[in-house]
Design an enzyme around this catalytic site. Structure first.
Site, PDB file in Angstrom:
ATOM      1  N   GLU A 142      45.870  42.005  23.883  1.00  0.00           N
ATOM      2  CA  GLU A 142      45.126  42.639  24.968  1.00  0.00           C
ATOM      3  C   GLU A 142      46.057  43.335  25.955  1.00  0.00           C
ATOM      4  O   GLU A 142      47.098  42.801  26.329  1.00  0.00           O
ATOM      5  CB  GLU A 142      44.300  41.587  25.719  1.00  0.00           C
ATOM      6  CG  GLU A 142      43.459  42.162  26.859  1.00  0.00           C
ATOM      7  CD  GLU A 142      42.684  41.095  27.611  1.00  0.00           C
ATOM      8  OE1 GLU A 142      41.873  41.464  28.477  1.00  0.00           O
ATOM      9  OE2 GLU A 142      42.889  39.898  27.343  1.00  0.00           O
ATOM     10  N   GLU A 239      33.535  41.614  30.017  1.00  0.00           N
ATOM     11  CA  GLU A 239      34.370  40.587  30.630  1.00  0.00           C
ATOM     12  C   GLU A 239      34.402  40.880  32.124  1.00  0.00           C
ATOM     13  O   GLU A 239      35.348  41.461  32.651  1.00  0.00           O
ATOM     14  CB  GLU A 239      35.776  40.587  30.037  1.00  0.00           C
ATOM     15  CG  GLU A 239      36.577  39.359  30.456  1.00  0.00           C
ATOM     16  CD  GLU A 239      37.978  39.347  29.893  1.00  0.00           C
ATOM     17  OE1 GLU A 239      38.383  38.305  29.339  1.00  0.00           O
ATOM     18  OE2 GLU A 239      38.673  40.373  30.005  1.00  0.00           O
TER      19      GLU A 239
END
Length: 259
Positions: A142, A239
């Protein structure tokens, strides 16, 4: 109208007064996959009984990419975490350049990443791919913005793309977090195009505020259309926090990614 993506949401950031298994059950009831972070804090028996589609979770508890000691710690932790992921049926296990501490602050901070660190990170990720082959799982790496995560090595979108594309293994994908890309680089649609061959998941939140699409400056309707036009059909995970009621925030997310 159609839904070309597999939608999910991070249970860690919603309904903070509820237990994790309640959150996972509610997301499942609403038709979303479930994203998670640190498995060591959960009641795994309860999460297993929910029967949710767990789309992503942290793939390690400790370790880092770019030094010998950190790499060994990462591999050991990832191997242990892989067993939890398989137990819950998690689709992807997520990595960062280094472990994150309280408030997301990197535990091992480096403002300058040397050539030797790049080579070590590539070697560590190849070892991660070997582990992924053994366990029949997929890892993602990520990107993180350096304002919220100062000194995180390999945090930028460009660095993550360079690492994953150089390893170029089907068991290692990019977790392209567009909230972090917006803060770090901007130009979201072009970054989606550049990363497309290696994307394992796209994560979203609006900026500023890290709340649901429609609360900030990012035109997620246009981003969703562009992702669809370029042929992306994979998972999109929200998220983010909710600006108000989580159910309403999730429906705003669903609407933004319905074409």
């Amino acid at each position: 109208m159609s839904q070309p993506f597999q939608l999910a949401a991070c249970a860690e950031m919603l309904w903070l007064d509820k237990s994790m298994d309640w959150r996972a059950a509610r997301l499942t009831e609403m038709g979303f996959g479930v994203g998670l972070w640190n498995w060591s804090t959960w009641d795994l028996d309860k999460l297993e009984r929910v029967g949710a589609n767990y789309t992503i979770m942290d793939g390690y508890l400790q370790g880092r990419l770019a030094d010998d000691e950190g790499a060994d710690m990462l591999l050991s932790s990832a191997r242990e975490t892989a067993q939890i992921g398989k137990r819950l049926g998690v689709d992807r296990l997520n990595l960062h350049g280094t472990g994150l501490g309280d408030g997301g602050i990197p535990i091992w901070q480096h403002d300058v990443v040397t050539g030797g660190m790049w080579l070590k990170a590539q070697d560590t990720l190849r070892r991660i791919c070997d582990l992924a082959e053994e366990e029949d799982i997929v890892f993602t790496l990520e990107n993180l913005n350096l304002l919220d995560h100062p000194g995180c090595p390999f945090g930028s979108t460009g660095d993550v793309l360079a690492l994953v594309s150089s390893v170029n293994h089907p068991r290692l994908r990019i977790n392209l977090d567009l909230y972090h890309t917006q803060i770090g680089e901007g130009d979201l649609i072009r970054w989606c195009e550049k990363c497309l061959p290696w994307i394992g998941e796209v994560q979203v939140a609006d900026n500023p505020g890290r709340c649901e699409p429609g609360t900030g400056e990012i035109n997620y309707v246009a981003v969703a259309r562009a992702l669809s036009d370029m042929g992306y059909r994979g998972p999109v995970g929200m998220e983010s926090c909710a600006s108000g009621d989580p159910d309403t925030a999730l429906e705003a997310f669903r609407a933004a990614f319905t074409i």
